[in-house]
Motif scaffolding. Structure first.
Motif, PDB file in Angstrom:
ATOM      1  N   GLY A  61       0.799  -1.218   0.000  1.00 25.39           N
ATOM      2  CA  GLY A  61       0.000   0.000   0.000  1.00 25.39           C
ATOM      3  C   GLY A  61       0.831   1.267   0.000  1.00 25.39           C
ATOM      4  O   GLY A  61       0.375   2.316  -0.423  1.00 25.39           O
ATOM      5  N   GLY A  62       2.061   1.156   0.447  1.00 31.85           N
ATOM      6  CA  GLY A  62       2.924   2.320   0.485  1.00 31.85           C
ATOM      7  C   GLY A  62       4.341   1.950   0.843  1.00 31.85           C
ATOM      8  O   GLY A  62       4.603   0.906   1.437  1.00 31.85           O
ATOM      9  N   VAL A  63       5.255   2.826   0.457  1.00 29.91           N
ATOM     10  CA  VAL A  63       6.672   2.676   0.778  1.00 29.91           C
ATOM     11  C   VAL A  63       7.122   3.997   1.374  1.00 29.91           C
ATOM     12  O   VAL A  63       6.956   5.052   0.750  1.00 29.91           O
ATOM     13  CB  VAL A  63       7.506   2.354  -0.480  1.00 29.91           C
ATOM     14  CG1 VAL A  63       8.984   2.283  -0.140  1.00 29.91           C
ATOM     15  CG2 VAL A  63       7.034   1.067  -1.129  1.00 29.91           C
ATOM     16  N   VAL A  64       7.667   3.937   2.572  1.00 30.86           N
ATOM     17  CA  VAL A  64       8.147   5.139   3.238  1.00 30.86           C
ATOM     18  C   VAL A  64       9.635   4.961   3.511  1.00 30.86           C
ATOM     19  O   VAL A  64      10.024   4.138   4.331  1.00 30.86           O
ATOM     20  CB  VAL A  64       7.376   5.414   4.548  1.00 30.86           C
ATOM     21  CG1 VAL A  64       7.899   6.678   5.218  1.00 30.86           C
ATOM     22  CG2 VAL A  64       5.883   5.507   4.278  1.00 30.86           C
ATOM     23  N   GLY A  65      10.442   5.727   2.782  1.00 28.22           N
ATOM     24  CA  GLY A  65      11.895   5.704   2.938  1.00 28.22           C
ATOM     25  C   GLY A  65      12.411   7.120   3.128  1.00 28.22           C
ATOM     26  O   GLY A  65      13.069   7.656   2.249  1.00 28.22           O
ATOM     27  N   TYR A  72      11.451   9.554   0.455  1.00 28.78           N
ATOM     28  CA  TYR A  72      10.458   9.051  -0.500  1.00 28.78           C
ATOM     29  C   TYR A  72       9.274   8.509   0.273  1.00 28.78           C
ATOM     30  O   TYR A  72       9.438   7.680   1.168  1.00 28.78           O
ATOM     31  CB  TYR A  72      11.036   7.909  -1.345  1.00 28.78           C
ATOM     32  CG  TYR A  72      12.126   8.326  -2.279  1.00 28.78           C
ATOM     33  CD1 TYR A  72      11.862   8.510  -3.631  1.00 28.78           C
ATOM     34  CD2 TYR A  72      13.429   8.524  -1.831  1.00 28.78           C
ATOM     35  CE1 TYR A  72      12.858   8.897  -4.503  1.00 28.78           C
ATOM     36  CE2 TYR A  72      14.426   8.909  -2.699  1.00 28.78           C
ATOM     37  CZ  TYR A  72      14.147   9.096  -4.028  1.00 28.78           C
ATOM     38  OH  TYR A  72      15.133   9.483  -4.888  1.00 28.78           O
ATOM     39  N   TRP A  73       8.092   8.975  -0.073  1.00 32.51           N
ATOM     40  CA  TRP A  73       6.849   8.437   0.462  1.00 32.51           C
ATOM     41  C   TRP A  73       5.987   8.151  -0.751  1.00 32.51           C
ATOM     42  O   TRP A  73       5.510   9.064  -1.411  1.00 32.51           O
ATOM     43  CB  TRP A  73       6.180   9.443   1.368  1.00 32.51           C
ATOM     44  CG  TRP A  73       4.875   8.993   1.958  1.00 32.51           C
ATOM     45  CD1 TRP A  73       3.964   8.136   1.405  1.00 32.51           C
ATOM     46  CD2 TRP A  73       4.321   9.388   3.200  1.00 32.51           C
ATOM     47  NE1 TRP A  73       2.879   7.975   2.207  1.00 32.51           N
ATOM     48  CE2 TRP A  73       3.081   8.742   3.335  1.00 32.51           C
ATOM     49  CE3 TRP A  73       4.739  10.232   4.208  1.00 32.51           C
ATOM     50  CZ2 TRP A  73       2.266   8.912   4.441  1.00 32.51           C
ATOM     51  CZ3 TRP A  73       3.915  10.387   5.309  1.00 32.51           C
ATOM     52  CH2 TRP A  73       2.710   9.735   5.422  1.00 32.51           C
ATOM     53  N   LEU A  74       5.773   6.879  -1.046  1.00 29.85           N
ATOM     54  CA  LEU A  74       5.020   6.474  -2.233  1.00 29.85           C
ATOM     55  C   LEU A  74       3.781   5.703  -1.814  1.00 29.85           C
ATOM     56  O   LEU A  74       3.841   4.849  -0.942  1.00 29.85           O
ATOM     57  CB  LEU A  74       5.887   5.581  -3.125  1.00 29.85           C
ATOM     58  CG  LEU A  74       7.276   6.107  -3.477  1.00 29.85           C
ATOM     59  CD1 LEU A  74       8.056   5.057  -4.241  1.00 29.85           C
ATOM     60  CD2 LEU A  74       7.173   7.393  -4.247  1.00 29.85           C
ATOM     61  N   GLY A  75       2.675   6.001  -2.459  1.00 27.57           N
ATOM     62  CA  GLY A  75       1.434   5.295  -2.158  1.00 27.57           C
ATOM     63  C   GLY A  75       0.809   5.829  -0.885  1.00 27.57           C
ATOM     64  O   GLY A  75       0.764   7.042  -0.667  1.00 27.57           O
ATOM     65  N   PRO A  96      -2.065  13.013  -6.282  1.00 28.15           N
ATOM     66  CA  PRO A  96      -0.777  12.728  -5.653  1.00 28.15           C
ATOM     67  C   PRO A  96      -0.622  11.236  -5.369  1.00 28.15           C
ATOM     68  O   PRO A  96      -1.560  10.589  -4.913  1.00 28.15           O
ATOM     69  CB  PRO A  96      -0.839  13.534  -4.356  1.00 28.15           C
ATOM     70  CG  PRO A  96      -2.298  13.619  -4.040  1.00 28.15           C
ATOM     71  CD  PRO A  96      -2.989  13.689  -5.384  1.00 28.15           C
ATOM     72  N   VAL A  97       0.566  10.727  -5.666  1.00 25.14           N
ATOM     73  CA  VAL A  97       0.870   9.325  -5.361  1.00 25.14           C
ATOM     74  C   VAL A  97       2.146   9.197  -4.546  1.00 25.14           C
ATOM     75  O   VAL A  97       2.608   8.107  -4.281  1.00 25.14           O
ATOM     76  CB  VAL A  97       0.953   8.463  -6.641  1.00 25.14           C
ATOM     77  CG1 VAL A  97      -0.407   8.363  -7.306  1.00 25.14           C
ATOM     78  CG2 VAL A  97       1.999   8.987  -7.602  1.00 25.14           C
ATOM     79  N   GLY A  98       2.708  10.344  -4.146  1.00 25.31           N
ATOM     80  CA  GLY A  98       3.895  10.314  -3.324  1.00 25.31           C
ATOM     81  C   GLY A  98       4.387  11.711  -3.018  1.00 25.31           C
ATOM     82  O   GLY A  98       3.954  12.687  -3.644  1.00 25.31           O
ATOM     83  N   THR A  99       5.266  11.782  -2.037  1.00 33.22           N
ATOM     84  CA  THR A  99       5.894  13.039  -1.659  1.00 33.22           C
ATOM     85  C   THR A  99       7.354  12.768  -1.331  1.00 33.22           C
ATOM     86  O   THR A  99       7.791  11.620  -1.272  1.00 33.22           O
ATOM     87  CB  THR A  99       5.207  13.670  -0.429  1.00 33.22           C
ATOM     88  OG1 THR A  99       5.338  12.777   0.682  1.00 33.22           O
ATOM     89  CG2 THR A  99       3.739  13.965  -0.685  1.00 33.22           C
ATOM     90  N   LEU A 107       2.827  13.353  -8.870  1.00 34.89           N
ATOM     91  CA  LEU A 107       1.434  13.370  -9.300  1.00 34.89           C
ATOM     92  C   LEU A 107       1.240  12.392 -10.449  1.00 34.89           C
ATOM     93  O   LEU A 107       2.031  12.392 -11.394  1.00 34.89           O
ATOM     94  CB  LEU A 107       1.054  14.778  -9.751  1.00 34.89           C
ATOM     95  CG  LEU A 107       1.384  15.912  -8.780  1.00 34.89           C
ATOM     96  CD1 LEU A 107       1.196  17.271  -9.442  1.00 34.89           C
ATOM     97  CD2 LEU A 107       0.542  15.793  -7.519  1.00 34.89           C
ATOM     98  N   LEU A 108       0.207  11.600 -10.386  1.00 36.10           N
ATOM     99  CA  LEU A 108      -0.113  10.602 -11.406  1.00 36.10           C
ATOM    100  C   LEU A 108      -1.291  11.095 -12.220  1.00 36.10           C
ATOM    101  O   LEU A 108      -2.301  11.521 -11.667  1.00 36.10           O
ATOM    102  CB  LEU A 108      -0.459   9.274 -10.742  1.00 36.10           C
ATOM    103  CG  LEU A 108      -0.856   8.114 -11.654  1.00 36.10           C
ATOM    104  CD1 LEU A 108       0.334   7.650 -12.492  1.00 36.10           C
ATOM    105  CD2 LEU A 108      -1.390   6.965 -10.812  1.00 36.10           C
ATOM    106  N   SER A 109      -1.147  11.041 -13.549  1.00 42.00           N
ATOM    107  CA  SER A 109      -2.244  11.471 -14.422  1.00 42.00           C
ATOM    108  C   SER A 109      -3.078  10.267 -14.848  1.00 42.00           C
ATOM    109  O   SER A 109      -2.662   9.119 -14.700  1.00 42.00           O
ATOM    110  CB  SER A 109      -1.695  12.174 -15.663  1.00 42.00           C
ATOM    111  OG  SER A 109      -1.042  11.254 -16.507  1.00 42.00           O
ATOM    112  N   ALA A 110      -4.228  10.553 -15.392  1.00 39.26           N
ATOM    113  CA  ALA A 110      -5.116   9.501 -15.878  1.00 39.26           C
ATOM    114  C   ALA A 110      -4.443   8.659 -16.958  1.00 39.26           C
ATOM    115  O   ALA A 110      -4.706   7.462 -17.078  1.00 39.26           O
ATOM    116  CB  ALA A 110      -6.412  10.115 -16.407  1.00 39.26           C
ATOM    117  N   SER A 111      -3.550   9.272 -17.745  1.00 41.21           N
ATOM    118  CA  SER A 111      -2.854   8.530 -18.804  1.00 41.21           C
ATOM    119  C   SER A 111      -1.714   7.680 -18.250  1.00 41.21           C
ATOM    120  O   SER A 111      -1.145   6.870 -18.972  1.00 41.21           O
ATOM    121  CB  SER A 111      -2.294   9.497 -19.850  1.00 41.21           C
ATOM    122  OG  SER A 111      -1.216  10.244 -19.298  1.00 41.21           O
TER     123      SER A 111
END
Length: 156
Positions: A61-65, A72-75, A96-99, A107-111
């Motif tokens: 569900g997420g990766v926090v490094g 990196y914070w993803l998901g 947003p999908v990470g910071t 940021l993740l787009s629909a494409s």
């Protein structure tokens, strides 16, 4: 492809903290995201999530490094507030999908394209054409960090 990248991140995480860097925290991997949370995130974003990002959320569900370079914070989509970040990039809706540790966002787009938003300047730049490609770049960043690669240009 996504599963292989997550596996590589898990392996790289085992090298953190690096020798002599006891202040570093080992990256954390969350449990898979529940389908109802994914559906709620999609509704809030206003578009269906690309299959590769869905695969990531199903794997972890997420990766926090946050000790990796600038962090990196993803998901972890259940913890991301869509209202805190731009809602469009490159003429597309984004979510947003990470910071990172500096307040910037991915940021993740629909494409499926992934953009990096700089919170200080407001600028947005494309970093990958797919989430899977973005994740591969994160793997390369983590490998460069663990190896202390001189001159490496990190995403964060």
């Amino acid at each position: 492809m996504v599963e292989a990248s997550v596996t590589q991140l898990r392996e790289l995480a085992l090298a953190i903290p690096r020798p002599g860097c006891e202040w570093e925290d080992r990256p954390r991997f969350d449990s898979p995201t529940a389908p109802e949370i994914v559906a709620a995130f999609e509704r809030a974003a206003g578009f269906p999530l690309p299959a590769d990002f869905r695969a990531f959320l199903a794997s972890t569900g997420g990766v926090v490094g946050m000790s990796v370079h600038n962090g990196y914070w993803l998901g972890s989509v259940d913890r991301l507030s869509l209202s805190d970040f731009p809602q469009s990039a490159g003429g597309e809706s984004v979510a947003p999908v990470g910071t990172d540790g500096g307040g910037n966002a991915f940021l993740l787009s629909a494409s499926g394209r992934v953009w990096r938003w700089d919170h200080e300047t407001g600028s947005v730049s494309q970093v990958a054409t797919t989430f899977a490609g973005f994740l591969e770049r994160v793997v390369a960043d983590w490998a460069a960090y663990v190896a202390d690669t001189p001159g490496w240009r990190f995403l964060v």
